[in-house]
Design an enzyme around this catalytic site. Structure first.
Site, PDB file in Angstrom:
ATOM      1  N   ALA A  18       0.642  -0.945   0.054  1.00 30.78           N
ATOM      2  CA  ALA A  18       0.070  -0.118   0.041  1.00 30.78           C
ATOM      3  C   ALA A  18       0.787   1.256  -0.071  1.00 30.78           C
ATOM      4  O   ALA A  18       0.280   2.185  -0.510  1.00 30.78           O
ATOM      5  CB  ALA A  18      -0.971  -0.050   1.175  1.00 30.78           C
ATOM      6  N   LEU A  19       2.205   1.301   0.461  1.00 30.20           N
ATOM      7  CA  LEU A  19       2.895   2.480   0.621  1.00 30.20           C
ATOM      8  C   LEU A  19       3.846   2.515  -0.692  1.00 30.20           C
ATOM      9  O   LEU A  19       4.561   3.607  -0.824  1.00 30.20           O
ATOM     10  CB  LEU A  19       3.875   2.342   1.807  1.00 30.20           C
ATOM     11  CG  LEU A  19       3.141   2.403   3.109  1.00 30.20           C
ATOM     12  CD1 LEU A  19       3.808   2.600   4.415  1.00 30.20           C
ATOM     13  CD2 LEU A  19       2.025   3.857   2.976  1.00 30.20           C
ATOM     14  N   GLY A  20       3.715   1.412  -1.520  1.00 33.32           N
ATOM     15  CA  GLY A  20       4.664   1.470  -2.833  1.00 33.32           C
ATOM     16  C   GLY A  20       4.076   2.446  -3.818  1.00 33.32           C
ATOM     17  O   GLY A  20       2.883   2.952  -3.707  1.00 33.32           O
ATOM     18  N   ARG A  21       4.940   2.709  -4.810  1.00 31.48           N
ATOM     19  CA  ARG A  21       4.497   3.544  -5.743  1.00 31.48           C
ATOM     20  C   ARG A  21       2.964   3.301  -6.434  1.00 31.48           C
ATOM     21  O   ARG A  21       2.126   4.069  -6.669  1.00 31.48           O
ATOM     22  CB  ARG A  21       5.759   3.751  -6.928  1.00 31.48           C
ATOM     23  CG  ARG A  21       6.929   4.409  -6.527  1.00 31.48           C
ATOM     24  CD  ARG A  21       7.810   4.349  -7.537  1.00 31.48           C
ATOM     25  NE  ARG A  21       8.969   5.028  -7.168  1.00 31.48           N
ATOM     26  CZ  ARG A  21      10.361   5.198  -7.727  1.00 31.48           C
ATOM     27  NH1 ARG A  21      10.058   4.650  -9.075  1.00 31.48           N
ATOM     28  NH2 ARG A  21      11.356   5.543  -7.268  1.00 31.48           N
ATOM     29  N   THR A 119       1.606  -7.421  -9.381  1.00 33.07           N
ATOM     30  CA  THR A 119       2.917  -7.901  -9.226  1.00 33.07           C
ATOM     31  C   THR A 119       3.276  -9.163 -10.357  1.00 33.07           C
ATOM     32  O   THR A 119       2.587  -9.925 -10.564  1.00 33.07           O
ATOM     33  CB  THR A 119       3.341  -8.792  -8.044  1.00 33.07           C
ATOM     34  OG1 THR A 119       2.698  -7.857  -6.988  1.00 33.07           O
ATOM     35  CG2 THR A 119       4.553  -8.886  -7.798  1.00 33.07           C
ATOM     36  N   THR A 120       4.245  -8.871 -11.110  1.00 33.37           N
ATOM     37  CA  THR A 120       4.861  -9.844 -12.180  1.00 33.37           C
ATOM     38  C   THR A 120       5.792 -10.816 -11.531  1.00 33.37           C
ATOM     39  O   THR A 120       6.348 -10.582 -10.590  1.00 33.37           O
ATOM     40  CB  THR A 120       5.275  -8.977 -13.434  1.00 33.37           C
ATOM     41  OG1 THR A 120       6.351  -8.215 -12.934  1.00 33.37           O
ATOM     42  CG2 THR A 120       4.241  -8.359 -13.952  1.00 33.37           C
ATOM     43  N   HIS A 174      11.957  -0.114 -18.140  1.00 27.74           N
ATOM     44  CA  HIS A 174      11.283   0.206 -16.788  1.00 27.74           C
ATOM     45  C   HIS A 174      12.339   0.860 -16.027  1.00 27.74           C
ATOM     46  O   HIS A 174      13.615   1.033 -16.094  1.00 27.74           O
ATOM     47  CB  HIS A 174      10.902  -0.847 -16.144  1.00 27.74           C
ATOM     48  CG  HIS A 174       9.624  -1.649 -16.936  1.00 27.74           C
ATOM     49  ND1 HIS A 174       9.431  -2.341 -17.780  1.00 27.74           N
ATOM     50  CD2 HIS A 174       8.284  -1.462 -16.188  1.00 27.74           C
ATOM     51  CE1 HIS A 174       8.378  -2.788 -18.120  1.00 27.74           C
ATOM     52  NE2 HIS A 174       7.693  -2.098 -16.893  1.00 27.74           N
ATOM     53  N   LYS A 178      12.516  -1.626 -10.607  1.00 22.86           N
ATOM     54  CA  LYS A 178      11.769  -3.349 -10.945  1.00 22.86           C
ATOM     55  C   LYS A 178      12.829  -4.415 -10.979  1.00 22.86           C
ATOM     56  O   LYS A 178      13.880  -4.534 -11.386  1.00 22.86           O
ATOM     57  CB  LYS A 178      11.299  -2.971 -12.368  1.00 22.86           C
ATOM     58  CG  LYS A 178      10.452  -4.306 -12.762  1.00 22.86           C
ATOM     59  CD  LYS A 178       9.584  -3.889 -14.374  1.00 22.86           C
ATOM     60  CE  LYS A 178       9.138  -5.188 -14.648  1.00 22.86           C
ATOM     61  NZ  LYS A 178       7.785  -5.375 -13.676  1.00 22.86           N
ATOM     62  N   GLY A 184       6.632  -8.963 -17.109  1.00 23.77           N
ATOM     63  CA  GLY A 184       5.707  -9.711 -17.458  1.00 23.77           C
ATOM     64  C   GLY A 184       4.630  -9.297 -18.621  1.00 23.77           C
ATOM     65  O   GLY A 184       4.275 -10.429 -19.333  1.00 23.77           O
TER      66      GLY A 184
END
Length: 285
Positions: A18-21, A119-120, A174, A178, A184
């Site tokens: 939840a706090l990620g980009r 999430t890949t 990317h 990453k 993916g």
């Protein structure tokens, strides 16, 4: 996909990472969507346990505390909607890390929480295992390598163009945070091209790499995939086809992560109507 049933009430959503980009963008999208409500926020950032996710993201107090207890949060989410009837289960949106995505997806299904996985890093065997598990559990889920509608259009165009070209290479670019390569999305694009059943890039000379890996990764079909990682990039992909006297290039650029949110909300709204696990946003369009 079964016919759409009207499921009353807002969709209860748990966001992992939840706090990620990307996770932060999902929290914002969920809290501003009238038909969704934020039920849980999972994040392992040190020192954030118990903090209000809204205050941490500058959204004002949301009365949803951040927790690092993934399964505990899923259990609470499952219990919170137990009395709401069929088709009203909670949804997990996961933007975490490839090292835990398989376990997260399987745990969500086990708790009866519908996974929407951004999430890949899941390999074909893991996807197959999760599809079987999801079908047996009767819990619909979606693994979406890319939530951009524009990327879906690029992939469809690439699959159509592949009928007319025998030489093609794919490049994905990317940001340098990453973890997995190739992305993916790039793998999914290659898979769609390969559905034709043809081979690509027949050798014209005996190649020799003076620097190992400089020609990219080669798939069984002959397609070559290249990965670029640099700060300043968000997410970009290029598919280049070649034939004598011409090249044909398809490219998609994501400028801001907000571009993914319409696709995320689409998946949230449709995943509870599924009776198994699907792969790719195009399956929901």
């Amino acid at each position: 996909m079964p016919p759409p049933d009207v499921i009353p009430g807002p969709i209860p959503v748990v966001v992992a990472g939840a706090l990620g980009r990307m996770g932060a963008e999902v929290v914002r999208a969920v809290t501003t969507a009238e038909d969704c409500r934020l039920l849980g926020a999972i994040d392992t950032t040190p020192g954030m346990e118990g903090a209000d996710v809204g205050l941490e993201l500058g959204l004002g107090e949301l009365e949803v505390a951040i927790t690092a207890d993934f399964e505990g949060c899923l259990c609470q989410a499952s219990q919170a909607v137990r009395g709401d009837g069929p088709g009203a289960g909670a949804v997990l949106v996961d933007f975490t890390h490839p090292s835990v995505v398989y376990e997260h997806t399987r745990a969500a299904i086990a708790y009866g929480v519908h996974p929407v996985i951004g999430t890949t890093g899941l390999n074909p065997k893991q996807l197959a295992d999760l599809a079987v598990f999801s079908g047996k559990a009767g819990v619909g889920g979606a693994v979406i390598p890319n939530f951009s509608v524009g990327m879906v259009l690029l992939q469809q165009a690439a699959a159509a163009a592949a009928r007319f070209y025998d030489f093609a290479e794919l490049t994905e670019l990317h940001h340098n945070r990453k973890a997995d390569a190739p992305s993916g999305t790039c793998i999914k694009t290659a898979e769609l091209i390969e559905e034709l059943g043809k081979t690509f890039n027949a050798p014209q000379v005996e190649e020799h790499e003076t620097l190992a890996g400089c020609r990219g990764g080669q798939r069984e079909s002959g397609l070559r995939l290249h990965s670029v990682r640099l700060p300043g990039l968000v997410a970009h992909q290029e598919v280049m086809f070649g034939s004598p006297g011409e090249t044909y290039t398809l490219r998609h650029d994501t400028i801001e992560r907000s571009a993914y949110m319409p696709g995320v909300l689409l998946a949230l709204r449709r995943v509870r109507r599924l009776d198994g696990l699907i792969y790719g946003l195009e399956r929901l369009l």
